[in-house]
Design a protein around this motif. Structure first.
Motif, PDB file in Angstrom:
ATOM      1  N   ASN A 109      -6.572  -5.085  -8.569  1.00 23.54           N
ATOM      2  CA  ASN A 109      -5.751  -6.302  -8.703  1.00 23.54           C
ATOM      3  C   ASN A 109      -4.408  -6.293  -7.990  1.00 23.54           C
ATOM      4  O   ASN A 109      -3.655  -7.258  -8.088  1.00 23.54           O
ATOM      5  N   SER A 110      -4.091  -5.197  -7.327  1.00 25.14           N
ATOM      6  CA  SER A 110      -2.834  -5.154  -6.578  1.00 25.14           C
ATOM      7  C   SER A 110      -2.915  -4.025  -5.560  1.00 25.14           C
ATOM      8  O   SER A 110      -3.778  -3.138  -5.664  1.00 25.14           O
ATOM      9  N   GLY A 111      -2.011  -4.075  -4.611  1.00 29.13           N
ATOM     10  CA  GLY A 111      -1.919  -2.988  -3.642  1.00 29.13           C
ATOM     11  C   GLY A 111      -1.553  -1.682  -4.329  1.00 29.13           C
ATOM     12  O   GLY A 111      -1.994  -0.599  -3.938  1.00 29.13           O
ATOM     13  N   THR A 112      -0.728  -1.790  -5.349  1.00 30.22           N
ATOM     14  CA  THR A 112      -0.330  -0.609  -6.126  1.00 30.22           C
ATOM     15  C   THR A 112      -1.554   0.095  -6.693  1.00 30.22           C
ATOM     16  O   THR A 112      -1.720   1.307  -6.545  1.00 30.22           O
ATOM     17  N   GLU A 113      -2.410  -0.677  -7.346  1.00 29.23           N
ATOM     18  CA  GLU A 113      -3.629  -0.079  -7.919  1.00 29.23           C
ATOM     19  C   GLU A 113      -4.500   0.513  -6.818  1.00 29.23           C
ATOM     20  O   GLU A 113      -5.143   1.553  -7.013  1.00 29.23           O
ATOM     21  N   ALA A 114      -4.544  -0.149  -5.688  1.00 30.14           N
ATOM     22  CA  ALA A 114      -5.416   0.307  -4.594  1.00 30.14           C
ATOM     23  C   ALA A 114      -4.972   1.680  -4.075  1.00 30.14           C
ATOM     24  O   ALA A 114      -5.789   2.595  -3.927  1.00 30.14           O
ATOM     25  N   THR A 115      -3.677   1.831  -3.828  1.00 33.94           N
ATOM     26  CA  THR A 115      -3.233   3.128  -3.283  1.00 33.94           C
ATOM     27  C   THR A 115      -3.302   4.223  -4.348  1.00 33.94           C
ATOM     28  O   THR A 115      -3.600   5.371  -4.050  1.00 33.94           O
ATOM     29  N   MET A 116      -3.058   3.844  -5.601  1.00 35.47           N
ATOM     30  CA  MET A 116      -3.157   4.826  -6.687  1.00 35.47           C
ATOM     31  C   MET A 116      -4.591   5.364  -6.751  1.00 35.47           C
ATOM     32  O   MET A 116      -4.822   6.565  -6.882  1.00 35.47           O
ATOM     33  N   ASN A 137       7.634   4.645   4.015  1.00 34.23           N
ATOM     34  CA  ASN A 137       6.389   3.909   3.740  1.00 34.23           C
ATOM     35  C   ASN A 137       6.386   3.547   2.260  1.00 34.23           C
ATOM     36  O   ASN A 137       6.756   4.368   1.408  1.00 34.23           O
ATOM     37  N   TYR A 138       5.963   2.338   1.970  1.00 35.06           N
ATOM     38  CA  TYR A 138       5.859   1.888   0.577  1.00 35.06           C
ATOM     39  C   TYR A 138       4.385   1.684   0.254  1.00 35.06           C
ATOM     40  O   TYR A 138       3.671   1.011   0.998  1.00 35.06           O
ATOM     41  N   HIS A 139       3.952   2.320  -0.819  1.00 29.62           N
ATOM     42  CA  HIS A 139       2.544   2.186  -1.192  1.00 29.62           C
ATOM     43  C   HIS A 139       2.374   1.617  -2.591  1.00 29.62           C
ATOM     44  O   HIS A 139       1.343   1.812  -3.232  1.00 29.62           O
ATOM     45  N   GLY A 140       3.401   0.933  -3.091  1.00 28.39           N
ATOM     46  CA  GLY A 140       3.289   0.337  -4.415  1.00 28.39           C
ATOM     47  C   GLY A 140       4.140   1.071  -5.425  1.00 28.39           C
ATOM     48  O   GLY A 140       4.871   2.007  -5.096  1.00 28.39           O
ATOM     49  N   ALA A 141       4.026   0.639  -6.675  1.00 30.09           N
ATOM     50  CA  ALA A 141       4.998   1.034  -7.696  1.00 30.09           C
ATOM     51  C   ALA A 141       4.446   2.048  -8.692  1.00 30.09           C
ATOM     52  O   ALA A 141       4.746   1.986  -9.877  1.00 30.09           O
ATOM     53  N   VAL A 197      -0.733   6.586   5.006  1.00 26.81           N
ATOM     54  CA  VAL A 197       0.214   6.050   5.995  1.00 26.81           C
ATOM     55  C   VAL A 197       0.055   4.537   6.135  1.00 26.81           C
ATOM     56  O   VAL A 197      -1.054   4.007   6.043  1.00 26.81           O
ATOM     57  N   GLU A 198       1.177   3.856   6.324  1.00 28.35           N
ATOM     58  CA  GLU A 198       1.118   2.468   6.777  1.00 28.35           C
ATOM     59  C   GLU A 198       0.924   2.529   8.304  1.00 28.35           C
ATOM     60  O   GLU A 198       1.829   2.993   9.007  1.00 28.35           O
ATOM     61  N   PRO A 199      -0.202   2.086   8.822  1.00 30.13           N
ATOM     62  CA  PRO A 199      -0.437   2.217  10.271  1.00 30.13           C
ATOM     63  C   PRO A 199       0.592   1.455  11.109  1.00 30.13           C
ATOM     64  O   PRO A 199       0.871   1.846  12.247  1.00 30.13           O
ATOM     65  N   GLY A 202       5.725  -1.757   7.427  1.00 27.22           N
ATOM     66  CA  GLY A 202       6.254  -3.102   7.153  1.00 27.22           C
ATOM     67  C   GLY A 202       7.264  -3.086   6.028  1.00 27.22           C
ATOM     68  O   GLY A 202       7.662  -4.143   5.538  1.00 27.22           O
ATOM     69  N   ASN A 203       7.662  -1.885   5.622  1.00 23.23           N
ATOM     70  CA  ASN A 203       8.519  -1.785   4.447  1.00 23.23           C
ATOM     71  C   ASN A 203       9.867  -1.123   4.700  1.00 23.23           C
ATOM     72  O   ASN A 203      10.576  -0.755   3.767  1.00 23.23           O
ATOM     73  N   MET A 204      10.226  -0.976   5.990  1.00 28.37           N
ATOM     74  CA  MET A 204      11.603  -0.601   6.372  1.00 28.37           C
ATOM     75  C   MET A 204      11.997  -1.572   7.481  1.00 28.37           C
ATOM     76  O   MET A 204      12.573  -1.182   8.482  1.00 28.37           O
ATOM     77  N   PHE A 230      -5.445   4.859   5.417  1.00 31.78           N
ATOM     78  CA  PHE A 230      -4.590   3.814   6.004  1.00 31.78           C
ATOM     79  C   PHE A 230      -4.263   2.817   4.907  1.00 31.78           C
ATOM     80  O   PHE A 230      -5.175   2.207   4.322  1.00 31.78           O
ATOM     81  N   ASP A 231      -2.981   2.648   4.636  1.00 33.89           N
ATOM     82  CA  ASP A 231      -2.576   1.602   3.697  1.00 33.89           C
ATOM     83  C   ASP A 231      -2.386   0.319   4.495  1.00 33.89           C
ATOM     84  O   ASP A 231      -1.349   0.092   5.112  1.00 33.89           O
ATOM     85  N   GLU A 232      -3.435  -0.511   4.456  1.00 34.53           N
ATOM     86  CA  GLU A 232      -3.420  -1.772   5.214  1.00 34.53           C
ATOM     87  C   GLU A 232      -3.195  -2.964   4.285  1.00 34.53           C
ATOM     88  O   GLU A 232      -3.725  -4.048   4.532  1.00 34.53           O
ATOM     89  N   VAL A 233      -2.434  -2.743   3.229  1.00 37.89           N
ATOM     90  CA  VAL A 233      -2.143  -3.849   2.309  1.00 37.89           C
ATOM     91  C   VAL A 233      -1.441  -4.989   3.067  1.00 37.89           C
ATOM     92  O   VAL A 233      -1.732  -6.164   2.838  1.00 37.89           O
ATOM     93  N   ILE A 234      -0.554  -4.630   3.985  1.00 35.34           N
ATOM     94  CA  ILE A 234       0.087  -5.669   4.813  1.00 35.34           C
ATOM     95  C   ILE A 234      -0.740  -5.970   6.059  1.00 35.34           C
ATOM     96  O   ILE A 234      -1.013  -7.124   6.382  1.00 35.34           O
ATOM     97  N   THR A 235      -1.153  -4.935   6.777  1.00 29.31           N
ATOM     98  CA  THR A 235      -1.743  -5.144   8.111  1.00 29.31           C
ATOM     99  C   THR A 235      -3.196  -5.630   8.080  1.00 29.31           C
ATOM    100  O   THR A 235      -3.663  -6.235   9.048  1.00 29.31           O
ATOM    101  N   GLY A 258      -5.027  -5.506   0.363  1.00 32.49           N
ATOM    102  CA  GLY A 258      -4.453  -6.346  -0.698  1.00 32.49           C
ATOM    103  C   GLY A 258      -4.026  -7.652  -0.062  1.00 32.49           C
ATOM    104  O   GLY A 258      -4.586  -8.075   0.941  1.00 32.49           O
ATOM    105  N   LYS A 259      -3.011  -8.266  -0.598  1.00 34.48           N
ATOM    106  CA  LYS A 259      -2.372  -9.457  -0.019  1.00 34.48           C
ATOM    107  C   LYS A 259      -3.356 -10.478   0.564  1.00 34.48           C
ATOM    108  O   LYS A 259      -3.938 -11.272  -0.160  1.00 34.48           O
ATOM    109  N   ILE A 260      -3.574 -10.465   1.895  1.00 35.12           N
ATOM    110  CA  ILE A 260      -4.339 -11.550   2.533  1.00 35.12           C
ATOM    111  C   ILE A 260      -5.760 -11.677   1.970  1.00 35.12           C
ATOM    112  O   ILE A 260      -6.270 -12.794   1.812  1.00 35.12           O
TER     113      ILE A 260
HETATM  114  N1  PMP Z   1       1.160  -0.996   0.206  1.00 35.72           N
HETATM  115  C1  PMP Z   1       1.905  -1.671   1.086  1.00 35.72           C
HETATM  116  C2  PMP Z   1       1.888  -1.276   2.524  1.00 35.72           C
HETATM  117  C3  PMP Z   1       2.684  -2.753   0.662  1.00 35.72           C
HETATM  118  O1  PMP Z   1       3.442  -3.416   1.549  1.00 35.72           O
HETATM  119  C4  PMP Z   1       2.666  -3.118  -0.706  1.00 35.72           C
HETATM  120  C5  PMP Z   1       3.478  -4.277  -1.248  1.00 35.72           C
HETATM  121  N2  PMP Z   1       4.367  -4.883  -0.433  1.00 35.72           N
HETATM  122  C6  PMP Z   1       1.872  -2.372  -1.573  1.00 35.72           C
HETATM  123  C7  PMP Z   1       1.123  -1.328  -1.087  1.00 35.72           C
HETATM  124  C8  PMP Z   1       1.813  -2.704  -3.035  1.00 35.72           C
HETATM  125  O2  PMP Z   1       1.126  -3.893  -3.218  1.00 35.72           O
HETATM  126  P1  PMP Z   1       1.339  -4.759  -4.536  1.00 35.72           P
HETATM  127  O3  PMP Z   1       2.727  -5.307  -4.473  1.00 35.72           O
HETATM  128  O4  PMP Z   1       0.265  -5.798  -4.457  1.00 35.72           O
HETATM  129  O5  PMP Z   1       1.150  -3.845  -5.690  1.00 35.72           O
END
Ligand code: PMP
Length: 419
Positions: A109-116, A137-141, A197-199, A202-204, A230-235, A258-260
Motif C-alpha cells: 500500500n505504499s512505497g515504504t511497505e514496498a522497500t521494507m 536516497n529515501y526509501h520510505g519511513a 538504490v534510487e536509480p 529524486g529525494n535530494m 532498484f527503488d523505482e517508486v518515483i522513476t 509505488g506512486k504512478i
Molecule cells: N522510495 C522512494 C524513492 C520515494 O521517493 C518514496 C516517497 N517519496 C518512497 C520510497 C516511500 O513511498 P511512500 O511515501 O509511498 O511510502
C-alpha cells in the motif's frame, strides 16, 4: 481560511501535518478545495499551477477524466473484497509487460511497505543481514531506511531517526551516491544481503547516476551474490513505461514501485526474479500481508493510468514541459552572477544555486537552500507551486500544456529577475 484550519491542525497533529514536508510551506500550508489537470484550487480562492503533483504519482495531472471514470466504475462494484479480484491480474500483467525485471509481483500500500519488504526478501533469500544504501536516497519511513535518508528526513536535519535501535542501525551501511569504490569495498569485506538504490535520485533534488554507476552496481552485486534492489517508486513509469531500468538498460534483481502505478491512490509493489519473489508467504517463509493489498479501487486507478500512458502522447507532453521550463530557468539564472546547476531527466528536474555540479547528497547540501525557498515562495505568490524543499523534485505532467508552461516561464523570469 487556510490560516484558520492551520490553527486547528496545530492542535490536532504533531507539527500541524500528517507528513512532514507539508509543513515546509510557510507561513502555513494552503488547504486545497479541489484539483483538476495542472491546477490546485485552494480554499482561499487561489489557482496554483502544480509541479508537486502529489510528490510524483500524478503524471497525468489531477483528476484525469479517464482515471476518474474507471475509479467511479469500480466504486459502483464495491471497493474492498478481502479476496482476489480480476483487477490485480490486469495491473500485474501490465507491470510485467513493461518492467524488465518483473517476473512475479506483490502489491502493498505504499512505497515504504514496498522497500521494507524488498529488504526483508533480500535478507530472507541470501540469509545475510546487512543492507547497503546510499546517502540521500529515501526509501520510505521504516527503520531500515531512515539512515542518512533524503527528502523530508534531510530537510528537518534528521540524519538517523530517533527511535531506531542501534542493532538495526548497525545492519545498514551507507555509501555516497555514485561511489562504486565504497560499494566494492563493503561487498568484498562483508556479507551483504542487498544493495538498495534510487536509480535516479529524486529525494535530494534530482541527482543522476554517473555513467557506469548502475552498471557497476549490477556487476558488483552479481560478483558478491548480493541482491540488487532498484527503488523505482518515483522513476517507475515516470522515465518511461519501462522505468529507469529500461531507460538505462540495467536490470536489477528486485524492483520497488509505488506512486504512478496506483494512479494517485495509495500503493506500493515489489517485483522481480521468480526465484527471489517465491520466498514470499504463502509460497515461502518471508512474511508479508495486508488488509488493503491489491484493493480493487487502487488497481482500477493504476490500470487506467498505465492505459493512458500506453496509448497517448502523455510522456511527450510531460517531458516537453519539463525541458522547456528547465531551459528557460537556465536562461534566467545564467543572467545572474552566481553558480548554479539544473539536473533534469524526462519529466523530473531540480535546480541548485551556489554550486555548479551536483552528483551526490553532499553536493546537494551545499546548495543555497534559503534562496531556493525564497524562489518557491515568490513563485507561489504568482500562482506556481514548486516543492517547498530543495530536496524534492519538480515534476511535470501531461496536463502541463504549452499555455500553462508559458505562464510558468513568465513567472520564473519575473521571480529570478527579482532575486
Ligand atoms: N522510495 C522512494 C524513492 C520515494 O521517493 C518514496 C516517497 N517519496 C518512497 C520510497 C516511500 O513511498 P511512500 O511515501 O509511498 O511510502
Amino acid at each position: 481560511m487556510s490560516e484558520n484550519l492551520w490553527k486547528k491542525a496545530l492542535e490536532l497533529f504533531a507539527g500541524g501535518v500528517n507528513s512532514p514536508v507539508r509543513a515546509a510551506v510557510k507561513p502555513y500550508p494552503f488547504y486545497v478545495e479541489k484539483s483538476e489537470g495542472a491546477f490546485l484550487y485552494t480554499i482561499d480562492g487561489q489557482r496554483l499551477i502544480d509541479y508537486v503533483l502529489g510528490y510524483g504519482p500524478l503524471i497525468l495531472g489531477h483528476a484525469h477524466p479517464y482515471v476518474k471514470k474507471k475509479i467511479i466504475e469500480q466504486i459502483e462494484k464495491g471497493w474492498l473484497y478481502g479476496t482476489p479480484s480480476k483487477k490485480e491480474i490486469e495491473l500485474a500483467e501490465k507491470i510485467r509487460s513493461h518492467i524488465p525485471s518483473a517476473e512475479k509481483i506483490r502489491f502493498v500500500n505504499s512505497g515504504t511497505e514496498a522497500t521494507m519488504l524488498a529488504i526483508r526478501l533480500a535478507r530472507g533469500y541470501t540469509k545475510r543481514e546487512k543492507i547497503l544504501k546510499f546517502d540521500g536516497n529515501y526509501h520510505g519511513a521504516h527503520d531500515y531506511a531512515l539512515i542518512n535518508a533524503g527528502s523530508a528526513v534531510s530537510e528537518f536535519n534528521v540524519i538517523i531517526s530517533s527511535g531506531i535501535p542501534t542493532s538495526i542501525i548497525n545492519t545498514v551501511i551507507v555509501c555516497k551516491y555514485n561511489d562504486l569504490d565504497c560499494v566494492e569495498k563493503h561487498l568484498r569485506t562483508e556479507e551483504i544481503a542487498g544493495v538498495i538504490v534510487e536509480p535516479v535520485m529524486g529525494n535530494m533534488g534530482v541527482i543522476l547516476p554517473e555513467q557506469d554507476f548502475l552498471n557497476g552496481l549490477r556487476e558488483l552485486t552479481k560478483t558478491y551474490n548480493s541482491v540488487l534492489i532498484f527503488d523505482e517508486v518515483i522513476t517507475g513509469f515516470r522515465l518511461g513505461l519501462s522505468g529507469a531500468q529500461g531507460y538505462f538498460k540495467v536490470i536489477p534483481d528486485l524492483t520497488t514501485l509505488g506512486k504512478i502505478i496506483g494512479g494517485g491512490l495509495p500503493i506500493g509493489a515489489v517485483t522481480g526474479k521468480k526465484e527471489i519473489m517465491s520466498n514470499l508467504t504463502p509460497e515461502g517463509k518471508v512474511f508479508n500481508a495486508g488488509t488493503f493489498n491489491a484493493n480493487p479501487l487502487t488497481m482500477a486507478a493504476g490500470i487506467a493510468t498505465i492505459e493512458v500512458l500506453e496509448t497517448t502522447n502523455a510522456y511527450d507532453i510531460a517531458n516537453k514541459a519539463s525541458k522547456e521550463i528547465a531551459e528557460e530557468l537556465d536562461n534566467s539564472l545564467s543572467k545572474k552572477n552566481f553558480k548554479y546547476t539544473i539536473n533534469r531527466i524526462q519529466s523530473m528536474f531540480q535546480f541548485f544555486i551556489g554550486i555548479s555540479k551536483v552528483t551526490n547528497a553532499d553536493d546537494a547540501r551545499l546548495a543555497n537552500k534559503d534562496l531556493y525557498v525564497k524562489i518557491h515562495e515568490k513563485l507561489l505568490k504568482l500562482g506556481v507551486f514548486i516543492p517547498p524543499s530543495q530536496f524534492e523534485t519538480i515534476f511535470t505532467s501531461s496536463s502541463h500544456s504549452d499555455e500553462i508552461v508559458n505562464l510558468t516561464i513568465e513567472a520564473i523570469h519575473k521571480v529570478v529577475s527579482e532575486i
